[in-house]
Enzyme design. Structure first.
Site, PDB file in Angstrom:
ATOM      1  N   ASP A 246     -26.622-106.645 -21.803  1.00  0.00           N
ATOM      2  CA  ASP A 246     -26.632-108.022 -22.253  1.00  0.00           C
ATOM      3  C   ASP A 246     -27.359-108.032 -23.597  1.00  0.00           C
ATOM      4  OD1 ASP A 246     -26.294-110.730 -22.379  1.00  0.00           O
ATOM      5  OD2 ASP A 246     -27.070-111.133 -20.377  1.00  0.00           O
ATOM      6  N   PHE A 247     -27.046-109.015 -24.416  1.00  0.00           N
ATOM      7  CA  PHE A 247     -27.402-108.962 -25.831  1.00  0.00           C
ATOM      8  C   PHE A 247     -28.908-109.040 -26.086  1.00  0.00           C
ATOM      9  CE2 PHE A 247     -23.220-110.363 -28.062  1.00  0.00           C
ATOM     10  CZ  PHE A 247     -22.527-109.402 -27.356  1.00  0.00           C
TER      11      PHE A 247
END
Length: 692
Positions: A246-247
């Site tokens: 996830d970013f």
């Protein structure tokens, strides 16, 4: 679909040959986004919005390896400024239409390609253990089996266009406010049967990418999780694709993440890159781990790029066909919860003066303003849709803030439509990572919304409750349209109004679909993908700011069933403007399947859709099992007087339980209850039994 698993694996040797020609630095370059965190801060300062263009990662021009080009979702392609905005996944879950979801996947895949992307990060299948989760609008509902079916068909649709489908967020990501810090605990049966089963379904359907979650599980960040990523996903499930984080905050440690199974740090490099090269040289990360990640990445990208014989111009983005599909999805999602005295559909001929009351009646409201926000060319509001539906009527909008004025409008109207519920400030993605000092948390302000979990309550706003209670009884020809991403409590006000329609966040053509349903051009056929309890206390306990939380085995309709609690509305419930009769039920088992069938007849005077559902019960089990769980569904359309035989098949493997002692899935040889009907409530089901 060319780029299926077998086809992808045929590129293994070619990928190994390419990787063997790479330096360590080149291999590591494949393993992160092609931006720095400073780049992202600068983009934000310049007003470049999140994912305005695809985010690139990896790639190697020297050896012909294409870069990943990430486009977020799931309600459409986030990149660009005129993408088709479909209803949110929760609304599409309410359609119970797997074939529709696959068609939506194909449309999104085409738009991703036209916008320059090759990976769609929008197969969101996290399970909302509690409906207050702010991002539950991005998933399909509370039932694991249903999540697996719908996510699998979105994946198939996207990948049929040779766009990589990314499944997220792996795993246990069912809280928003504390997602960066919370540690989730669960026993092994709960883990396997409730929270991981649907992920395996979508992996088995061929998904080529998985995104890890921010939260910790059993004390370890999911982006570093050897058990989840290496042992379960890549080992037991034989996943051949690659894992992305996830970013920005999905990786917290270079060595732990690389050894734990993370293949790509997205969307900007911090812990991989030079730090990962150094960790390999220091012996902290074996180079074979880098080689394995590189082969996975190269193999997948080669397979999808070489299979890709289709190209699309930007004219496909937001095209008429895709907008029509968004409208079809919105129409099929509409869920009629109450219809006293057959108030709906309203008569176009008799309704000459229509009052639309409530702050959301004239608002463009397609869902949260986080990473899933899509920017369509236009959005049809409920008021716009109603005015177009009855052009000769006087349609008066009032925000409902002055109850006295609203009462006068209602008394003088032929029909009253309350549009109430939530928007992006009430629920949705929420960024507040106090652990980050890079300035990136400020990017969350660019999301233009408060978002977060529904901490206050699961009901309407207090002023909306007062509005309906005070104004609803003034005019019996009244309906409430609910807007929101998950269950909304109705007990306080349902008796003050004649009809209730759940519209979810219905996308760019939502106002059209709402109007067509209210006035009878569409016969609602949606079904609740969640249970509606009478009290919030009937749901699992939750602390949205918790540092640690235990996820239990039971939630939603399963929990209420087991505790003998009557819901306000059961899972799978939805009314129609016609009536259906179910009869001639049959139940059998053999050749690895449980089969339930019945004849469905439309006994009313309108064409309509019904969703036939199969549940399986475990009363003879020697271990703790649900009373019953969904194990199949089929949406059918019938003309007045028409009947069809519907057969639903469930693999026997889907009846197994996970034995933590043997660490295997086991089938109990016993008598199972099998149910077929049109909601999870026993009054709506025909029961049979089979022996296995």
């Amino acid at each position: 679909m060319k780029a299926d698993k077998a086809y992808r694996l045929s590129f293994t040797e070619k990928a190994r040959e390419i990787v063997s020609q790479m330096t360590l630095e080149e291999k590591v370059d494949l393993m992160s986004g092609n931006l720095t965190r400073e780049d992202l801060v600068e983009e934000d300062k310049k007003g470049i919005r999140y994912n305005e263009v695809p985010y690139e990662a990896g790639g190697n021009r020297r050896l012909g390896v294409p870069a990943i080009k990430f486009v977020d979702g799931p309600r459409g392609a986030v990149s660009g400024y005129r993408s088709t905005c479909f209803p949110v996944s929760m609304a599409r879950g309410a359609t119970f239409d797997r074939n529709l979801e696959e068609r939506i996947g194909r449309a999104i895949g085409k738009e991703v390609k036209a916008l320059g992307g090759n990976l769609f990060g929008g197969v969101c299948i996290n399970l909302p253990r509690h409906p207050g989760w702010g991002r539950s609008q991005e998933t399909y509902g509370e039932d694991s089996f249903h999540l697996g079916v719908m996510g699998s068909h979105l994946t198939k649709g996207v990948q049929s266009e040779n766009v990589i489908a990314c499944v997220k967020h792996f795993a246990f990501n069912s809280m928003e406010n504390a997602r960066f810090t919370v540690n989730v605990k669960a026993d092994e049966r709960t883990e396997r049967e409730v929270y991981l089963a649907h992920f395996k379904d979508v992996i088995d359907a061929g998904a080529a990418c998985v995104m890890s979650a921010y939260n910790r599980y059993q004390g370890t960040y999911c982006g570093h999780h050897d058990y989840l990523l290496n042992q379960v996903l890549k080992g037991e499930w034989d996943f051949d694709g690659f894992v992305i984080s996830d970013f920005l905050w999905g990786v917290r440690d270079t060595v732990e993440a690389a050894n734990g199974g993370m293949d790509i740090e997205m969307n900007a490099v911090k812990y991989f890159g030079e730090k990962l090269v150094e960790a390999v040289k220091n012996g902290q990360v074996p180079e074979k781990k880098i080689d394995e990640a590189a082969v996975r990445i190269v193999r997948t990208l080669l397979a999808f790029s070489e299979a890709d014989e289709k190209t699309y111009g930007e004219e496909v983005v937001g095209c008429k066909e895709h907008v029509a599909l968004a409208l079809e999805a919105a129409e099929k999602s509409m869920t009629l919860l109450q219809n006293k005295h057959e108030t709906l559909p309203f008569s176009k001929e008799r309704c000459k003066r229509i009052a639309v009351i409530g702050r959301l009646g004239n608002k463009e409201n397609t869902g949260d303003h986080g990473s899933s926000r899509v920017y369509p060319a236009y959005v049809v509001t409920p008021v716009e849709g109603i005015r177009r539906m009855v052009p000769d009527a006087e349609v008066i909008f009032d925000d409902g803030q002055d109850i006295g004025r609203a009462r006068k409008l209602a008394a003088a109207a032929d029909a009253v439509i309350f549009v109430v519920g939530y928007d992006h400030d009430d629920e949705g993605e929420y960024i507040n990572n106090a652990q980050d000092d890079s300035g990136l948390s400020a990017i969350g302000a660019g999301f233009d919304a408060v978002g977060g979990d529904r901490v206050r309550s699961l009901g309407l706003h207090e002023d909306e409750i007062r509005l309906i209670q005070a104004v609803g009884p003034v005019n019996q020809n009244s309906a409430v349209v609910l807007i929101g991403g998950n269950m909304i409590m109705i007990e306080e006000w349902k008796d003050s109004v004649s009809a209730i329609l759940m519209a979810y966040y219905p996308g760019m053509e939502g106002g059209t679909a709402i109007a067509k349903t209210l006035f009878g051009d569409v016969n609602p056929g949606g079904k609740l993908p969640f249970v509606v309890p009478k009290k919030e206390s009937h749901l699992p306990p939750v602390d949205w700011e918790a540092d640690e939380i235990i996820y239990g085995y039971d939630h939603g309709y399963v929990k209420l069933d087991k505790e003998g609690i009557e819901p306000s509305l059961p899972y799978g419930f939805g009314l129609s403007y016609t009536t259906f009769d179910l009869y001639d039920a049959g139940f059998s088992a053999g050749d690895g399947w449980i089969i339930a069938s019945c004849t469905v007849k439309n006994t009313g005077n309108r064409a309509g859709d019904e969703v036939i559902q199969m549940y399986v019960g475990f009363s003879q089990s020697k271990v703790d099992r649900p009373v019953k769980v969904l194990r199949g569904f089929e949406r059918v359309r019938l003309q007045p007087g028409e009947s069809k035989k519907v057969e639903i098949r469930c693999p026997v493997d889907k009846l197994k339980w996970f034995n933590p002692k043997t660490r295997r899935w086991e089938l109990e040889h016993m008598e199972y209850e099998v149910y077929i009907g049109n909601s999870s409530h026993e009054r709506d089901l025909i029961q049979g039994k089979v022996m296995l």
